[in-house]
Design a protein around this motif. Structure first.
Motif: not given
Length: 185
Positions: A45-56
């Motif tokens: 995952x990169x970018x916004x998908x990675x951000x969602x995975x990490x903290x969403x």
């Protein structure tokens, strides 16, 4: 109220609308949303998908993401509606074999979300999600508001300190720096 508590998405500023491809609306009932990543390789995952995975956290209505949730009172009817809304998503968007299976999965997600709410109403919770050894792990932390006056420096953007020292005076050409450092332009 029956003493039932569930997390609601919380938006303190517009950052979620920039951080995630789809931000949850403020005030939606929320679940951790890890099921949204079961068919992904988190290391890819990169970018916004990675951000969602990490903290969403996932909003139940939109399946958009929220960095924070707030512990809120809920009625039995609101809980049941959240289960049904999430079950419809699981059936229609994620291919559950039937509504009964989707409802069972939604019940499980809502139960996990409710388990996070063994805190006072109004508590704010953040999550950090990782992938370790092929498993998704979620860590939660409660954000506490500082008592008024407990940290007089915290609320200030700048803190000025007076000194008695006579030192060289600094002179910066801020306009020149903004214009690319060309003096006299």
């Amino acid at each position: 109220m029956s003493g039932l508590k569930l997390p609601r998405t919380l938006r303190l500023d517009p950052s979620d609308t920039f951080v995630f491809a789809e931000a949850a609306e403020p005030g939606e009932w929320a679940v951790t949303g890890s099921f949204l990543f079961l068919d992904s390789d988190p290391t890819e995952l990169t970018g916004k998908a990675r951000a969602a995975f990490r903290s969403g956290f996932a909003g139940v209505r939109s399946l958009g993401f929220s960095t924070l949730v707030v512990v809120s009172e809920a009625s039995a009817a609101e809980r049941a509606e959240a289960v049904e809304t999430l079950a419809r998503h699981i059936l229609e968007r994620f291919g559950a074999p039937d509504l009964a299976a989707a409802r069972g999965a939604a019940e499980e997600e809502i139960a996990v979300a409710a388990s996070l709410c063994q805190l006072p109403v109004g508590s704010v919770v953040a999550m950090h999600r990782t992938a370790e050894g092929g498993e998704i792990r979620e860590n939660f932390r409660t954000l506490h508001q500082r008592a008024p006056g407990s940290d007089p420096l915290h609320a200030r953007a700048f803190h000025f300190v007076e000194t008695d020292e006579d030192g060289p005076e600094e002179d910066a050409d801020l306009v020149g720096m903004v214009r690319g450092g060309e003096p006299g332009r």
